[in-house]
Design an enzyme around this catalytic site. Structure first.
Site, PDB file in Angstrom:
ATOM      1  CG  ASP A   7      -1.984   1.075   1.221  1.00  0.00           C
ATOM      2  OD1 ASP A   7      -2.168   1.718   0.156  1.00  0.00           O
ATOM      3  OD2 ASP A   7      -2.643   1.291   2.249  1.00  0.00           O
ATOM      4  N   GLY A  40      -4.058   7.565  -4.827  1.00  0.00           N
ATOM      5  CA  GLY A  40      -5.388   7.853  -5.366  1.00  0.00           C
ATOM      6  C   GLY A  40      -5.423   8.884  -6.486  1.00  0.00           C
ATOM      7  CB  CYS A  70      -4.245  -0.280  -1.327  1.00  0.00           C
ATOM      8  SG  CYS A  70      -4.341   1.311  -2.184  1.00  0.00           S
ATOM      9  CB  THR A  72      -5.872   3.413  -5.120  1.00  0.00           C
ATOM     10  OG1 THR A  72      -6.733   4.421  -4.581  1.00  0.00           O
ATOM     11  CG2 THR A  72      -5.188   3.951  -6.361  1.00  0.00           C
ATOM     12  CB  CYS A 177     -10.175   4.676   2.513  1.00  0.00           C
ATOM     13  SG  CYS A 177      -8.386   4.989   2.636  1.00  0.00           S
ATOM     14  CB  THR A 178      -7.280  -0.251   3.362  1.00  0.00           C
ATOM     15  OG1 THR A 178      -6.281   0.504   2.661  1.00  0.00           O
ATOM     16  CG2 THR A 178      -8.024  -1.157   2.385  1.00  0.00           C
ATOM     17  CG  HIS A 179      -5.148   4.965   5.057  1.00  0.00           C
ATOM     18  ND1 HIS A 179      -5.025   4.424   3.800  1.00  0.00           N
ATOM     19  CD2 HIS A 179      -3.963   5.570   5.325  1.00  0.00           C
ATOM     20  CE1 HIS A 179      -3.817   4.693   3.325  1.00  0.00           C
ATOM     21  NE2 HIS A 179      -3.152   5.380   4.237  1.00  0.00           N
TER      22      HIS A 179
END
Length: 250
Positions: A7, A40, A70, A72, A177-179
């Site tokens: 990522d 992104g 991720c 994106t 979003c993986t965050h």
């Protein structure tokens, strides 16, 4: 067995932490890209080249499985990574948890970056998986960036802004979003009572373990965690320590 997770930033931490909890003997190679973050807004071919290059480098270092935690990277480069690495290396991508959210909710908000919220990719996922459930996209301006910095105060401000723009009748929120799962507790605290959060980190980790088991190889390891920063050996950014998953892996 070495599993590489790729990522641009700390979005790989939630899936990595689930792998650590579920299969602590696996060796993890965490490949971040501080030189190129964030992915992104970048041109599609640039992202493809960046992600494919990171995957090839991970395999050169011994990775037998590659995970793209991720959105994106998954939508842009997953097929290209699979084509480059071939069938011998399982490559697992990430899809926002729209389908389970739609099945369990009357109305769903998908929290994501501005680029993902405006993307054809997200619109296609909604069309495929919403199954008639009302779905709205909410762009979370600055949230991923604040998380990468470990700036929880700034992240809480971004969360408050997203909550204010989330329709009051939504009873499900997809963390697209993986965050964002790194701030799941704070997000839940700011949303109205009764709203359920959905994210894909545990499901991606579980799918990774299924693919590992299907290889029929010895998957033992020493439980090591190694970090690459734009291809160079390094350590997790200091901001990772602000989150439970970062402390677990650090």
């Amino acid at each position: 067995m070495i599993v590489a997770l790729i990522d641009s930033g700390l979005g790989l931490l939630p899936t990595s932490a689930w792998l650590r909890r579920l299969r602590p003997e696996l060796d993890l190679l965490l490949s971040l890209d501080p030189d190129g973050a964030h992915w992104g807004p970048k041109p599609e071919q640039w992202v493809i080249d960046r992600v494919v290059g990171a995957a090839e480098h991970a395999v050169d270092l011994g990775a037998e499985v590659v995970v793209l935690p991720c959105n994106t990277a998954s939508v842009t480069a997953l097929d290209h990574v699979r084509a480059r690495l071939g069938d011998a290396i399982p490559v697992i991508g990430t899809v926002p948890a729209i389908k389970p959210a739609a099945a369990a909710s009357r109305s769903v908000a998908i929290w994501a970056t501005a680029a993902t919220t405006a993307s054809r990719y997200q619109a296609d996922l909604i069309e495929r998986f919403a199954n008639g459930t009302a779905v709205v996209g909410v762009a979370c301006h600055g949230l991923a960036e604040a998380i990468d910095l470990g700036d929880t105060d700034r992240a809480k401000q971004a969360i408050a802004d997203a909550v204010a723009r989330t329709p009051a009748d939504c009873d499900g929120v997809v963390l697209g979003c993986t965050h964002y799962p790194l701030m799941a507790g704070e997000i839940a605290d700011q949303l109205p009572a009764g709203v359920t959060l959905f994210d894909s980190a545990e499901a991606v980790a579980a799918q990774t373990l299924r693919r590992i088991d299907a290889l029929g190889r010895d998957a033992s390891g020493s439980g090591s965690v190694k970090v690459l920063l734009s291809g160079r050996p390094g350590e997790l950014p200091a901001g990772a320590a602000a989150f439970e998953a970062g402390r677990l892996l650090g």
